[in-house]
Design an enzyme around this catalytic site. Structure first.
Site, PDB file in Angstrom:
ATOM      1  N   GLN A 256       7.096 -17.864 -23.212  1.00 56.40           N
ATOM      2  CA  GLN A 256       5.783 -18.511 -23.200  1.00 56.40           C
ATOM      3  C   GLN A 256       6.008 -19.981 -23.565  1.00 56.40           C
ATOM      4  OE1 GLN A 256       3.297 -17.914 -26.538  1.00 56.40           O
ATOM      5  NE2 GLN A 256       1.399 -18.433 -25.488  1.00 56.40           N
TER       6      GLN A 256
ATOM      7  N   ARG B 211       6.681 -23.055 -41.188  1.00 60.07           N
ATOM      8  CA  ARG B 211       6.527 -22.986 -42.651  1.00 60.07           C
ATOM      9  C   ARG B 211       7.717 -22.316 -43.346  1.00 60.07           C
ATOM     10  NH1 ARG B 211       1.193 -20.474 -44.441  1.00 60.07           N
ATOM     11  NH2 ARG B 211       0.779 -19.888 -42.290  1.00 60.07           N
TER      12      ARG B 211
ATOM     13  N   GLY C 168       5.701 -18.006 -31.795  1.00 58.25           N
ATOM     14  CA  GLY C 168       5.272 -18.994 -32.791  1.00 58.25           C
ATOM     15  C   GLY C 168       6.459 -19.806 -33.286  1.00 58.25           C
TER      16      GLY C 168
ATOM     17  N   TYR D 106      47.548  -6.732 -46.380  1.00 58.86           N
ATOM     18  CA  TYR D 106      47.398  -7.897 -45.496  1.00 58.86           C
ATOM     19  C   TYR D 106      48.562  -8.849 -45.692  1.00 58.86           C
ATOM     20  CZ  TYR D 106      44.764 -11.825 -43.377  1.00 58.86           C
ATOM     21  OH  TYR D 106      44.327 -12.859 -42.595  1.00 58.86           O
TER      22      TYR D 106
HETATM   23  C1  UD1 Z   1      -4.322 -14.329 -35.363  1.00 54.14           C
HETATM   24  C2  UD1 Z   1      -5.626 -13.749 -34.804  1.00 54.14           C
HETATM   25  C3  UD1 Z   1      -6.556 -13.457 -35.973  1.00 54.14           C
HETATM   26  C4  UD1 Z   1      -5.892 -12.536 -36.962  1.00 54.14           C
HETATM   27  C5  UD1 Z   1      -4.551 -13.107 -37.413  1.00 54.14           C
HETATM   28  C6  UD1 Z   1      -3.811 -12.093 -38.242  1.00 54.14           C
HETATM   29  C7  UD1 Z   1      -6.012 -14.672 -32.599  1.00 54.14           C
HETATM   30  C8  UD1 Z   1      -6.737 -15.698 -31.809  1.00 54.14           C
HETATM   31  N1  UD1 Z   1      -6.227 -14.679 -33.908  1.00 54.14           N
HETATM   32  O1  UD1 Z   1      -4.636 -15.577 -35.925  1.00 54.14           O
HETATM   33  O2  UD1 Z   1      -7.756 -12.860 -35.504  1.00 54.14           O
HETATM   34  O3  UD1 Z   1      -6.733 -12.312 -38.082  1.00 54.14           O
HETATM   35  O4  UD1 Z   1      -3.745 -13.435 -36.288  1.00 54.14           O
HETATM   36  O5  UD1 Z   1      -2.644 -12.676 -38.767  1.00 54.14           O
HETATM   37  O6  UD1 Z   1      -5.312 -13.853 -32.025  1.00 54.14           O
HETATM   38  N2  UD1 Z   1       1.855 -16.389 -31.042  1.00 54.14           N
HETATM   39  C9  UD1 Z   1       2.535 -16.547 -29.865  1.00 54.14           C
HETATM   40  N3  UD1 Z   1       2.110 -17.482 -28.969  1.00 54.14           N
HETATM   41  C10 UD1 Z   1       1.042 -18.275 -29.207  1.00 54.14           C
HETATM   42  C11 UD1 Z   1       0.350 -18.123 -30.428  1.00 54.14           C
HETATM   43  C12 UD1 Z   1       0.773 -17.153 -31.309  1.00 54.14           C
HETATM   44  O7  UD1 Z   1       3.506 -15.841 -29.610  1.00 54.14           O
HETATM   45  O8  UD1 Z   1       0.729 -19.092 -28.347  1.00 54.14           O
HETATM   46  C13 UD1 Z   1       2.299 -15.373 -32.008  1.00 54.14           C
HETATM   47  C14 UD1 Z   1       2.800 -15.974 -33.301  1.00 54.14           C
HETATM   48  O9  UD1 Z   1       4.207 -16.098 -33.270  1.00 54.14           O
HETATM   49  C15 UD1 Z   1       2.375 -14.957 -34.330  1.00 54.14           C
HETATM   50  C16 UD1 Z   1       1.148 -14.305 -33.716  1.00 54.14           C
HETATM   51  O10 UD1 Z   1       1.187 -14.586 -32.359  1.00 54.14           O
HETATM   52  O11 UD1 Z   1       3.352 -13.957 -34.523  1.00 54.14           O
HETATM   53  C17 UD1 Z   1      -0.145 -14.769 -34.355  1.00 54.14           C
HETATM   54  O12 UD1 Z   1      -0.269 -16.140 -34.136  1.00 54.14           O
HETATM   55  P1  UD1 Z   1      -0.957 -17.085 -35.224  1.00 54.14           P
HETATM   56  O13 UD1 Z   1      -0.971 -18.457 -34.690  1.00 54.14           O
HETATM   57  O14 UD1 Z   1      -0.354 -16.866 -36.546  1.00 54.14           O
HETATM   58  O15 UD1 Z   1      -2.445 -16.499 -35.198  1.00 54.14           O
HETATM   59  P2  UD1 Z   1      -3.583 -16.735 -36.272  1.00 54.14           P
HETATM   60  O16 UD1 Z   1      -4.242 -18.027 -35.992  1.00 54.14           O
HETATM   61  O17 UD1 Z   1      -3.076 -16.515 -37.618  1.00 54.14           O
END
Ligand code: UD1
Ligand code: CA
Length: 458
Positions: free
Chosen positions: A84, A24, A20, A380
């Site tokens: 990724q 923020r 991610g 020193y």
């Molecule tokens: C995700 C979950 C949701 C859950 C929530 C909890 C999914 C689709 N949804 O939502 O059900 O309630 O987390 O916080 O899984 N990340 C990657 N690569 C990506 C996207 C995300 O590495 O392409 C990582 C982010 O860095 C983060 C985590 O995955 O650490 C979660 O991603 P985020 O986009 O915050 O997911 P949410 O939409 O909050």
């Protein structure tokens, strides 16, 4: 998969999602390299995976922050990361780890690198579910305010039918308080097999890891949820959330120390590090800060406003108030380090005392030695550091400057105000200051003269 005795001992691997953007946080430091209790969020996530006994750990990183990958590889080895790029959702992120785990036969747990409170013991119930026959297990929590989370659609007995993301949820689904923490565990082959059929025809156009649950259920596989307290699965998305997670962590750790017998009259004012060790029977007063790598033995007392890092405090020692112990400070049993005394890389013997206003850097202080107020180890020269050794039972007069390298022998003394540049043998007195001269009546005459001059001007 129904024999719990065999499934519970299956090998484990972890996929930690860290791709991610963390925008923020509004910081040049990548989100997961921010620290909680003096340790990066990423390291907390790796700790959890290792605590679960994961023999393989793959960290999924984005192309935008190479430092994250570097940090993971430094700890876990050169093959520990996959990139990724671009990030197309959590399911897509896990798929990035497919090749890295192609030869792994066992269970895989997916975690987030930005959830530092999700420790091994929080996640462990997922493996109990797998051991109990589940093919896919998801860690859920009951949210006070579920907005934004994926909702768990449950049937009786923790059976999980599917997960619906906030953006896909209808009004009725939005009322559901059971939410997805994001942590999911499944057999490696099943997980990647199902992930291959996850599609991105949803509101966000992303490949959702959460779709694995519904697809597994459709295939008549067993899908279950386990539950954790909400505070333990909170992610960090902003500086305020980082501070909130820190507060939760600090409170829990202080409570654990008090349960173990540490006395803390004002626990809310004590700041611990991830690895702080304090034995039962020690006292930690108000406003004490622990940096990394500190241990405090039983019966020691850390008085108010002291700052410790990289230090070991022996049994019954008295530190502070207002003491500073820096890396390599080893304080012996019953020793005293008092106010405005800084100790760095010095071994202080049992029962030795440095009670006031001193700098002790690089060297040693023997047992029962007494370091007078204002003593400085001049370690020193602007280029190199040198050692100062003070022998057992030695007495260093107040305001002595010990110019390293120098050694003061056992039982030796230095006169106050001395600048000691040469070794002092055992039992000797070293003095280096001008002899005192006293002029009888001089001050009285001086004052009378000055007063007369002042009076004549009126
Ligand atoms: C995700 C979950 C949701 C859950 C929530 C909890 C999914 C689709 N949804 O939502 O059900 O309630 O987390 O916080 O899984 N990340 C990657 N690569 C990506 C996207 C995300 O590495 O392409 C990582 C982010 O860095 C983060 C985590 O995955 O650490 C979660 O991603 P985020 O986009 O915050 O997911 P949410 O939409 O909050
Ligand atoms: Ca999130």
């Amino acid at each position: 998969m129904t024999d719990s005795a065999t499934t519970s001992t299956r090998p484990r691997a972890a996929v930690i999602l860290a791709a991610g953007q963390g925008t923020r946080m509004k910081s040049p430091t990548p989100k997961v390299l921010h620290k909680l209790a003096g340790r990066t969020l990423l390291d907390h996530a790796i700790d959890a995976a290792q605590g679960l006994g994961c023999e393989r750990i793959v960290v999924v990183v984005g192309a935008h922050s190479p430092q994250v990958g570097k940090s993971a590889r430094k700890r876990l080895g050169p093959d520990a990361t996959v990139i990724q790029d671009p990030p197309l959702g959590t399911g897509h992120a896990v798929l990035a780890a497919k090749d890295a785990l192609a030869d792994f036969d066992g269970d895989v747990v997916v975690t987030y690198a930005d959830c530092p409170l999700t420790t091994a013991s929080v996640i462990a119930p997922l493996f109990d579910q797998l051991a109990g026959g589940a093919h896919v297990a998801v860690l859920g929590f009951e949210a006070a305010n579920p907005t934004g989370y994926g909702r768990l659609i449950l049937a009786p007995g923790h059976v999980l039918l599917r997960i619906v993301e906030e953006k896909e949820a209808d009004l009725a689904t939005k009322q559901v308080k059971h939410c997805n923490s994001g942590v999911l565990a499944a057999d490696r082959a099943i997980l990647f097999d199902i992930l291959a059929s996850v599609r991105n025809d949803n509101a966000k156009g992303e490949y959702y890891l959460t779709d694995v649950v519904g697809l597994a259920h459709d295939r008549k596989l067993v899908t279950r949820a386990a539950f954790a307290p909400e505070a333990s699965v909170q992610g960090v998305n902003s500086q305020a959330e980082l501070a909130a997670a820190e507060a939760v962590w600090q409170k829990a750790r202080r409570n654990a120390l008090m349960v173990d017998g540490v006395t803390m009259p004002a626990p809310d004012t004590v700041h611990l590090s991830w690895d702080t060790k304090i034995a039962g029977g020690a006292v930690v007063e108000q406003f004490v800060i622990f940096g990394p790598n500190v241990s405090v033995a039983a019966g020691a007392q850390i008085k108010a406003f002291s700052h410790l890092e990289g230090a070991a405090v022996g049994e019954g020692a008295l530190i502070g108030p207002y003491a500073r112990l820096r890396p390599g400070a080893e304080i012996g049993a019953e020793a005293h380090i008092g106010n405005f005394v800084e100790v760095k890389n010095v071994k202080v013997g049992a029962g030795a005392k440095a009670n006031h206003l001193s700098y002790l850097g690089d060297g040693s202080v023997g047992e029962k030695a007494n370091i007078g107020a204002g003593t400085i180890f001049c370690n020193y020269d602007g280029f190199e550091k040198f050692q100062t050794h003070v022998g057992k039972g030695a007495f260093i007069g107040s305001n002595s400057a010990l110019v390293a390298p120098v050694r003061v022998g056992d039982g030796a003394m230095t006169g106050s105000g001395s600048v000691i540049t040469k070794d002092v043998e055992d039992g000797a007195l070293a003095l280096s200051r001008a002899e005192q001269t006293t002029k009888a009546g001089w001050a009285t005459k001086f004052r009378a003269l000055k007063q007369a001059k002042k009076d004549s001007k009126k």
